[in-house]
Motif scaffolding. Structure first.
Motif, PDB file in Angstrom:
ATOM      1  N   PRO A 106       0.871  -1.181   0.000  1.00  0.00           N
ATOM      2  CA  PRO A 106       0.000   0.000   0.000  1.00  0.00           C
ATOM      3  C   PRO A 106       0.911   1.236   0.000  1.00  0.00           C
ATOM      4  CG  PRO A 106      -0.242  -1.282   2.042  1.00  0.00           C
ATOM      5  CD  PRO A 106       0.790  -1.951   1.198  1.00  0.00           C
ATOM      6  N   PRO A 107       0.376   2.426  -0.120  1.00  0.00           N
ATOM      7  CA  PRO A 107       1.228   3.621  -0.178  1.00  0.00           C
ATOM      8  C   PRO A 107       2.153   3.726   1.047  1.00  0.00           C
ATOM      9  CG  PRO A 107      -1.045   4.194  -0.651  1.00  0.00           C
ATOM     10  CD  PRO A 107      -1.041   2.766  -0.205  1.00  0.00           C
ATOM     11  N   ASP A 108       3.425   4.047   0.780  1.00  0.00           N
ATOM     12  CA  ASP A 108       4.369   4.250   1.870  1.00  0.00           C
ATOM     13  C   ASP A 108       4.410   5.730   2.253  1.00  0.00           C
ATOM     14  OD1 ASP A 108       5.959   5.518  -0.051  1.00  0.00           O
ATOM     15  OD2 ASP A 108       7.640   4.143   0.145  1.00  0.00           O
ATOM     16  N   TYR A 109       5.397   6.124   3.028  1.00  0.00           N
ATOM     17  CA  TYR A 109       5.492   7.495   3.523  1.00  0.00           C
ATOM     18  C   TYR A 109       5.695   8.520   2.413  1.00  0.00           C
ATOM     19  CZ  TYR A 109      10.546   6.827   3.105  1.00  0.00           C
ATOM     20  OH  TYR A 109      11.808   6.575   2.630  1.00  0.00           O
ATOM     21  N   ARG A 110       6.115   8.084   1.237  1.00  0.00           N
ATOM     22  CA  ARG A 110       6.266   8.985   0.084  1.00  0.00           C
ATOM     23  C   ARG A 110       5.135   8.792  -0.924  1.00  0.00           C
ATOM     24  NH1 ARG A 110      12.637   8.226  -1.297  1.00  0.00           N
ATOM     25  NH2 ARG A 110      13.455   9.135   0.601  1.00  0.00           N
ATOM     26  N   ASP A 111       4.087   8.083  -0.522  1.00  0.00           N
ATOM     27  CA  ASP A 111       2.921   7.793  -1.354  1.00  0.00           C
ATOM     28  C   ASP A 111       3.290   6.936  -2.565  1.00  0.00           C
ATOM     29  OD1 ASP A 111       0.157   7.909  -1.545  1.00  0.00           O
ATOM     30  OD2 ASP A 111       0.227   9.537  -3.006  1.00  0.00           O
ATOM     31  N   ARG A 112       4.305   6.073  -2.405  1.00  0.00           N
ATOM     32  CA  ARG A 112       4.735   5.161  -3.457  1.00  0.00           C
ATOM     33  C   ARG A 112       4.162   3.767  -3.187  1.00  0.00           C
ATOM     34  NH1 ARG A 112      11.017   5.385  -2.382  1.00  0.00           N
ATOM     35  NH2 ARG A 112      10.097   4.852  -0.390  1.00  0.00           N
ATOM     36  N   THR A 138       3.440   4.869   7.672  1.00  0.00           N
ATOM     37  CA  THR A 138       2.135   4.412   7.161  1.00  0.00           C
ATOM     38  C   THR A 138       1.932   2.927   7.407  1.00  0.00           C
ATOM     39  OG1 THR A 138       2.953   3.848   4.959  1.00  0.00           O
ATOM     40  CG2 THR A 138       2.207   6.139   5.319  1.00  0.00           C
ATOM     41  N   GLY A 139       3.028   2.196   7.555  1.00  0.00           N
ATOM     42  CA  GLY A 139       2.968   0.748   7.707  1.00  0.00           C
ATOM     43  C   GLY A 139       2.952   0.013   6.379  1.00  0.00           C
ATOM     44  N   GLY A 140       3.083   0.730   5.264  1.00  0.00           N
ATOM     45  CA  GLY A 140       3.012   0.116   3.948  1.00  0.00           C
ATOM     46  C   GLY A 140       4.055  -0.967   3.717  1.00  0.00           C
ATOM     47  N   GLN A 141       5.305  -0.680   4.039  1.00  0.00           N
ATOM     48  CA  GLN A 141       6.360  -1.668   3.820  1.00  0.00           C
ATOM     49  C   GLN A 141       6.233  -2.840   4.791  1.00  0.00           C
ATOM     50  OE1 GLN A 141      10.338  -0.125   3.043  1.00  0.00           O
ATOM     51  NE2 GLN A 141       9.414   1.884   2.674  1.00  0.00           N
ATOM     52  N   HIS A 146       4.546  -8.394   5.784  1.00  0.00           N
ATOM     53  CA  HIS A 146       3.600  -9.288   6.446  1.00  0.00           C
ATOM     54  C   HIS A 146       2.931 -10.204   5.424  1.00  0.00           C
ATOM     55  CE1 HIS A 146      -0.378  -9.812   8.788  1.00  0.00           C
ATOM     56  NE2 HIS A 146       0.491 -10.692   9.218  1.00  0.00           N
ATOM     57  N   LEU A 147       2.495  -9.642   4.300  1.00  0.00           N
ATOM     58  CA  LEU A 147       1.875 -10.450   3.248  1.00  0.00           C
ATOM     59  C   LEU A 147       2.869 -11.455   2.663  1.00  0.00           C
ATOM     60  CD1 LEU A 147      -0.238  -7.712   1.420  1.00  0.00           C
ATOM     61  CD2 LEU A 147      -1.074  -9.509   2.964  1.00  0.00           C
ATOM     62  N   LEU A 148       4.111 -11.045   2.473  1.00  0.00           N
ATOM     63  CA  LEU A 148       5.143 -11.969   1.988  1.00  0.00           C
ATOM     64  C   LEU A 148       5.349 -13.118   2.969  1.00  0.00           C
ATOM     65  CD1 LEU A 148       7.792  -9.435   0.647  1.00  0.00           C
ATOM     66  CD2 LEU A 148       6.566 -11.147  -0.721  1.00  0.00           C
ATOM     67  N   THR A 149       5.333 -12.791   4.252  1.00  0.00           N
ATOM     68  CA  THR A 149       5.478 -13.816   5.293  1.00  0.00           C
ATOM     69  C   THR A 149       4.330 -14.820   5.193  1.00  0.00           C
ATOM     70  OG1 THR A 149       6.638 -12.288   6.751  1.00  0.00           O
ATOM     71  CG2 THR A 149       5.585 -14.175   7.794  1.00  0.00           C
ATOM     72  N   GLN A 150       3.117 -14.330   5.026  1.00  0.00           N
ATOM     73  CA  GLN A 150       1.968 -15.222   4.857  1.00  0.00           C
ATOM     74  C   GLN A 150       2.106 -16.058   3.587  1.00  0.00           C
ATOM     75  OE1 GLN A 150      -1.245 -12.329   4.989  1.00  0.00           O
ATOM     76  NE2 GLN A 150      -1.697 -12.860   7.123  1.00  0.00           N
ATOM     77  N   ASP A 164       8.172   4.908  15.993  1.00  0.00           N
ATOM     78  CA  ASP A 164       6.788   4.695  15.569  1.00  0.00           C
ATOM     79  C   ASP A 164       6.162   6.058  15.288  1.00  0.00           C
ATOM     80  OD1 ASP A 164       4.027   4.349  15.393  1.00  0.00           O
ATOM     81  OD2 ASP A 164       3.903   3.021  17.137  1.00  0.00           O
ATOM     82  N   ALA A 165       5.874   6.301  14.005  1.00  0.00           N
ATOM     83  CA  ALA A 165       5.199   7.539  13.598  1.00  0.00           C
ATOM     84  C   ALA A 165       3.816   7.228  13.019  1.00  0.00           C
ATOM     85  CB  ALA A 165       6.057   8.278  12.569  1.00  0.00           C
ATOM     86  N   LEU A 166       3.293   6.056  13.352  1.00  0.00           N
ATOM     87  CA  LEU A 166       1.977   5.664  12.848  1.00  0.00           C
ATOM     88  C   LEU A 166       0.889   6.545  13.443  1.00  0.00           C
ATOM     89  CD1 LEU A 166       2.237   1.779  13.126  1.00  0.00           C
ATOM     90  CD2 LEU A 166       1.946   3.087  11.000  1.00  0.00           C
ATOM     91  N   SER A 167      -0.080   6.888  12.624  1.00  0.00           N
ATOM     92  CA  SER A 167      -1.237   7.624  13.129  1.00  0.00           C
ATOM     93  C   SER A 167      -2.402   6.670  13.381  1.00  0.00           C
ATOM     94  CB  SER A 167      -1.651   8.724  12.151  1.00  0.00           C
ATOM     95  OG  SER A 167      -1.932   8.166  10.884  1.00  0.00           O
ATOM     96  N   SER A 168      -2.260   5.429  12.945  1.00  0.00           N
ATOM     97  CA  SER A 168      -3.336   4.456  13.053  1.00  0.00           C
ATOM     98  C   SER A 168      -3.031   3.377  14.086  1.00  0.00           C
ATOM     99  CB  SER A 168      -3.593   3.795  11.696  1.00  0.00           C
ATOM    100  OG  SER A 168      -4.447   2.694  11.834  1.00  0.00           O
ATOM    101  N   ASN A 169      -3.831   3.345  15.149  1.00  0.00           N
ATOM    102  CA  ASN A 169      -3.683   2.270  16.128  1.00  0.00           C
ATOM    103  C   ASN A 169      -4.061   0.925  15.526  1.00  0.00           C
ATOM    104  OD1 ASN A 169      -2.714   3.750  18.302  1.00  0.00           O
ATOM    105  ND2 ASN A 169      -4.777   4.382  18.891  1.00  0.00           N
ATOM    106  N   GLN A 170      -4.963   0.934  14.550  1.00  0.00           N
ATOM    107  CA  GLN A 170      -5.387  -0.306  13.899  1.00  0.00           C
ATOM    108  C   GLN A 170      -4.201  -0.953  13.176  1.00  0.00           C
ATOM    109  OE1 GLN A 170      -8.529   0.161  11.030  1.00  0.00           O
ATOM    110  NE2 GLN A 170      -8.791  -2.035  10.764  1.00  0.00           N
ATOM    111  N   VAL A 171      -3.417  -0.168  12.454  1.00  0.00           N
ATOM    112  CA  VAL A 171      -2.229  -0.681  11.762  1.00  0.00           C
ATOM    113  C   VAL A 171      -1.234  -1.193  12.795  1.00  0.00           C
ATOM    114  CG1 VAL A 171      -0.248  -0.032  10.321  1.00  0.00           C
ATOM    115  CG2 VAL A 171      -2.543   0.784   9.738  1.00  0.00           C
ATOM    116  N   ARG A 172      -1.030  -0.435  13.854  1.00  0.00           N
ATOM    117  CA  ARG A 172      -0.101  -0.820  14.916  1.00  0.00           C
ATOM    118  C   ARG A 172      -0.476  -2.186  15.498  1.00  0.00           C
ATOM    119  NH1 ARG A 172      -0.649   3.496  17.503  1.00  0.00           N
ATOM    120  NH2 ARG A 172       1.103   4.597  16.563  1.00  0.00           N
ATOM    121  N   ARG A 173      -1.757  -2.381  15.777  1.00  0.00           N
ATOM    122  CA  ARG A 173      -2.211  -3.657  16.347  1.00  0.00           C
ATOM    123  C   ARG A 173      -2.119  -4.785  15.321  1.00  0.00           C
ATOM    124  NH1 ARG A 173      -5.969  -0.217  18.705  1.00  0.00           N
ATOM    125  NH2 ARG A 173      -7.463  -0.638  17.048  1.00  0.00           N
ATOM    126  N   HIS A 174      -2.561  -4.513  14.089  1.00  0.00           N
ATOM    127  CA  HIS A 174      -2.559  -5.544  13.046  1.00  0.00           C
ATOM    128  C   HIS A 174      -1.151  -6.077  12.787  1.00  0.00           C
ATOM    129  CE1 HIS A 174      -3.580  -7.729   9.418  1.00  0.00           C
ATOM    130  NE2 HIS A 174      -2.663  -7.045   8.759  1.00  0.00           N
TER     131      HIS A 174
END
Length: 186
Positions: A106-112, A138-141, A146-150, A164-174
């Motif tokens: 998904p988009p990373d910190y540079r929206d890539r 953003t948690g993109g990388q 994580h998907l590669l691990t799966q 940790d510069a995440l703004s999303s607790n959901q991403v942090r927990r996931h």
């Protein structure tokens, strides 16, 4: 030295060797972590400090993305006495006949949207994977790893991160993100 005191000293060293460049309103404003690599005592303590975040787990392999995850990941892997696998970004496989696992982030910190991958034989179904990097925004990388691990049939333990510069607790927990510092401490 007691663990909590030692960890507090590592965190203090990280803060003192860190610099923001530019003005927060400037599009070129950035975090400079290069001071972390220049101080040998701090560099030497980063592997054990990040490993301590997952002391309750026992990884069998550490993943780290190019470029700084490839500096920090081996330090953590050495602490756990396990191997390290580099997660390549946008690698063009021209003459490599090895099978690769690949995922688009998904988009990373540079929206890539990056193509992440590693050689398929390096991570397998019995592996317990710990992802290591210096910064997560953003948690993109980490999500791509994580998907590669799966895809490899391995077990994701989480992400050991310096900042940790995440703004999303959901991403942090996931992603089970554990960090030495939160961005507000810088």
């Amino acid at each position: 030295m007691p663990g909590d005191v030692w960890l507090d000293e590592v965190k203090s060293g990280l803060r003192s060797a860190f610099t923001w460049h530019g003005d927060r309103t400037d599009e070129h404003f950035y975090a400079d972590v290069t001071g972390w690599w220049r101080r040998p005592e701090l560099l030497g303590s980063l592997g054990p400090a990040l490993a301590q975040l997952f002391a309750d787990q026992q990884p069998t392999v550490v993943l780290g993305p190019e470029s700084r995850g490839c500096l920090l990941g081996p330090l953590v892997a050495l602490h756990f006495d396990v191997g390290f696998v580099e997660v390549h970004k946008d690698r063009v496989v021209s003459s490599d006949s090895d099978a690769w696992l690949r995922r688009t982030t998904p988009p990373d910190y540079r929206d890539r949207h990056l193509s992440l991958g590693f050689r398929k034989h390096l991570v397998g179904g019995g592996d317990r994977v710990l992802f290591v990097d210096d910064w997560i925004e953003t948690g993109g990388q980490a999500h791509g790893a994580h998907l590669l691990t799966q895809d490899a049939g391995a077990t994701w333990l989480g992400a050991a991160i310096v900042v940790d510069a995440l703004s999303s607790n959901q991403v942090r927990r996931h992603l089970n993100v554990r960090s030495l510092l939160h961005i507000r401490e810088l």
